[in-house]
Design an enzyme around this catalytic site. Structure first.
Site, mmCIF file in Angstrom:
data_model
loop_
_atom_site.group_PDB
_atom_site.id
_atom_site.type_symbol
_atom_site.label_atom_id
_atom_site.label_comp_id
_atom_site.label_asym_id
_atom_site.label_seq_id
_atom_site.Cartn_x
_atom_site.Cartn_y
_atom_site.Cartn_z
ATOM 1 N N TYR A 1 0.726 7.750 6.512
ATOM 2 C CA TYR A 1 1.044 6.665 7.441
ATOM 3 C C TYR A 1 2.403 6.854 8.108
ATOM 4 C CZ TYR A 1 -2.910 4.083 5.437
ATOM 5 O OH TYR A 1 -4.153 3.691 5.039
ATOM 6 N N LYS B 1 -4.360 12.542 -6.523
ATOM 7 C CA LYS B 1 -5.485 13.490 -6.494
ATOM 8 C C LYS B 1 -4.860 14.866 -6.656
ATOM 9 C CE LYS B 1 -9.866 14.462 -5.738
ATOM 10 N NZ LYS B 1 -10.980 14.038 -6.621
ATOM 11 N N ASP C 1 -10.340 8.950 -7.429
ATOM 12 C CA ASP C 1 -11.788 8.670 -7.467
ATOM 13 C C ASP C 1 -12.180 8.058 -8.811
ATOM 14 O OD1 ASP C 1 -10.993 11.167 -8.376
ATOM 15 O OD2 ASP C 1 -12.771 12.227 -7.679
ATOM 16 N N ASP D 1 -3.557 1.752 -0.149
ATOM 17 C CA ASP D 1 -4.192 0.876 0.835
ATOM 18 C C ASP D 1 -5.641 0.606 0.418
ATOM 19 O OD1 ASP D 1 -4.813 -0.552 3.076
ATOM 20 O OD2 ASP D 1 -4.567 1.095 4.488
ATOM 21 N N ASP E 1 -7.566 -2.960 -1.714
ATOM 22 C CA ASP E 1 -8.712 -3.739 -1.228
ATOM 23 C C ASP E 1 -9.779 -3.824 -2.308
ATOM 24 O OD1 ASP E 1 -7.570 -4.248 1.201
ATOM 25 O OD2 ASP E 1 -9.269 -3.541 2.387
#
Ligand code: ATP
Length: 326
Positions: free
Chosen positions: A121, A172, A205, A229, A233
């Site tokens: 970002y 990751k 994941d 981000d 959610d």
């Protein structure tokens, strides 16, 4: 002394839920001196203003910023997100995004700390041959030792202050071998300063599976901007829904004001109908009170929110129920 708060109600349900948050904070006995700022999608459509530098400078003088939601369907995607939310976050160096997830009936009580100024970002990248069949777009992930270390240290301090004292790094590292390596080494180095905090590592994941199947395992999580981000959610979805998810964009050094906002958007589909759940905004205001040194009031508000669960009520009725429960 009254706390000086900049209020950006914004668009859609934003002003509706912010009004309830301010009502509850005042009812909890905290004195606020508020100044409204007309910013967001509607303002952009009216005169093209997003977030001018002089307004940004004005915001610096406040103790905190409370935001409802910004964005309208008529404004092209990215204008408000980049021009207002990201600009404020970067300019005020709000490097921590903190999102608590609490659902006592399911023993869910964890906090996600998302790095807020770097990663994918940061705006690194660009187009080559844009609009042609040979076009290329790159969007790199920026990870500095300084940026990673300060957010990791904040997460360790937060974990240390909680009863379980447990911190999980989510990344990751098996595929993102450059940024993941920097994050893992930084995490391990800072961990040495916090011997009483136990640690774990999850690939992002795997974390998605645990969020759904076993969120009780988490206490504090620290992760990068993009993973954070998405994970937050998901965290909202498994811990009561979008109407309950609160967040703070923090400069823990307190050189600039921090900004507090519900995770949800402006919800144009229900705007103006008093159907919005104001709890996310009220809990965001509680996070603001933590930072302002009003921890007792914040805790009372959180408890009151937990008991005001009749979501068939209107927006102001839910606010009134929280006030009554205080
Ligand atoms: P954004 O990109 O700004 O997040 P969005 O349209 O993707 O916008 P929201 O505005 O959060 O996301 O709306 C998603 C859905 O959730 C809509 O159906 C909306 O009505 C609902 N919703 C969002 N916030 C609330 C709330 N506080 N109370 C009730 N419903 C809400």
């Amino acid at each position: 002394m009254a706390h000086k708060i900049a209020v950006i109600g914004g668009d859609g349900i934003g002003p509706e839920v912010v009004a309830e948050a301010l009502k509850v904070v005042r009812a909890a006995g905290v004195e606020l001196e508020t100044t409204d700022f007309d910013l967001g999608g509607a303002r952009y459509l009216a005169d093209g203003t997003v977030l001018p530098d002089d307004v940004l400078d004005e915001l610096r003088a406040f103790d905190a910023i409370l935001l409802g939601a910004v964005g309208t369907p008529e404004v092209p995607p990215g204008v408000i997100e980049r021009g207002l939310l990201l600009k404020m976050r970067f300019a005020l160096d709000q490097f921590v995004n903190q999102r608590p997830f609490l659902l006592p009936e399911k023993d869910i009580d964890f906090i996600v700390i998302r790095e807020n100024t770097e990663g994918t970002y940061a705006g690194e990248g660009g187009f080559l041959r844009k609009g042609t069949p040979q076009e290329i777009a790159t969007q790199g992930s920026v990870n500095t030792r300084h940026g990673v270390e300060r957010v990791v240290r904040y997460a360790f301090e937060l974990a240390q202050s909680r009863p379980r004292k447990h911190l999980t790094l989510v990344h990751k590292t098996n595929v993102l071998t450059f940024s993941g390596d920097l994050w893992q080494r930084t995490f391990d180095d800072v961990a040495a300063e916090f011997p009483d905090v136990t640690t774990a590592y999850n690939h992002v994941d795997a974390a998605c599976i645990y969020f759904v199947q076993d969120p009780q395992r988490y206490d504090v999580i620290v992760t990068d901007n993009l993973f954070g981000d998405i994970l937050t959610d998901l965290g909202g979805a498994v811990s009561g829904g979008i109407g309950f998810a609160s967040s703070g964009n923090l400069d823990p050094t307190r050189q600039a004001p921090s900004m507090f906002e519900p995770v949800h958007g402006s919800a144009p589909d229900i705007a103006g109908q008093a159907k919005a759940n104001p709890i996310a905004a009220i809990l965001s205001a509680a996070l603001m009170l933590d930072l302002l040194g009003e921890g007792d009031a914040a805790e009372r508000i959180r408890k009151a929110c937990a008991s005001a669960t009749d979501l068939t009520a209107s927006t102001p009725e839910i606010g009134d129920a929280v006030v009554a429960a205080l």
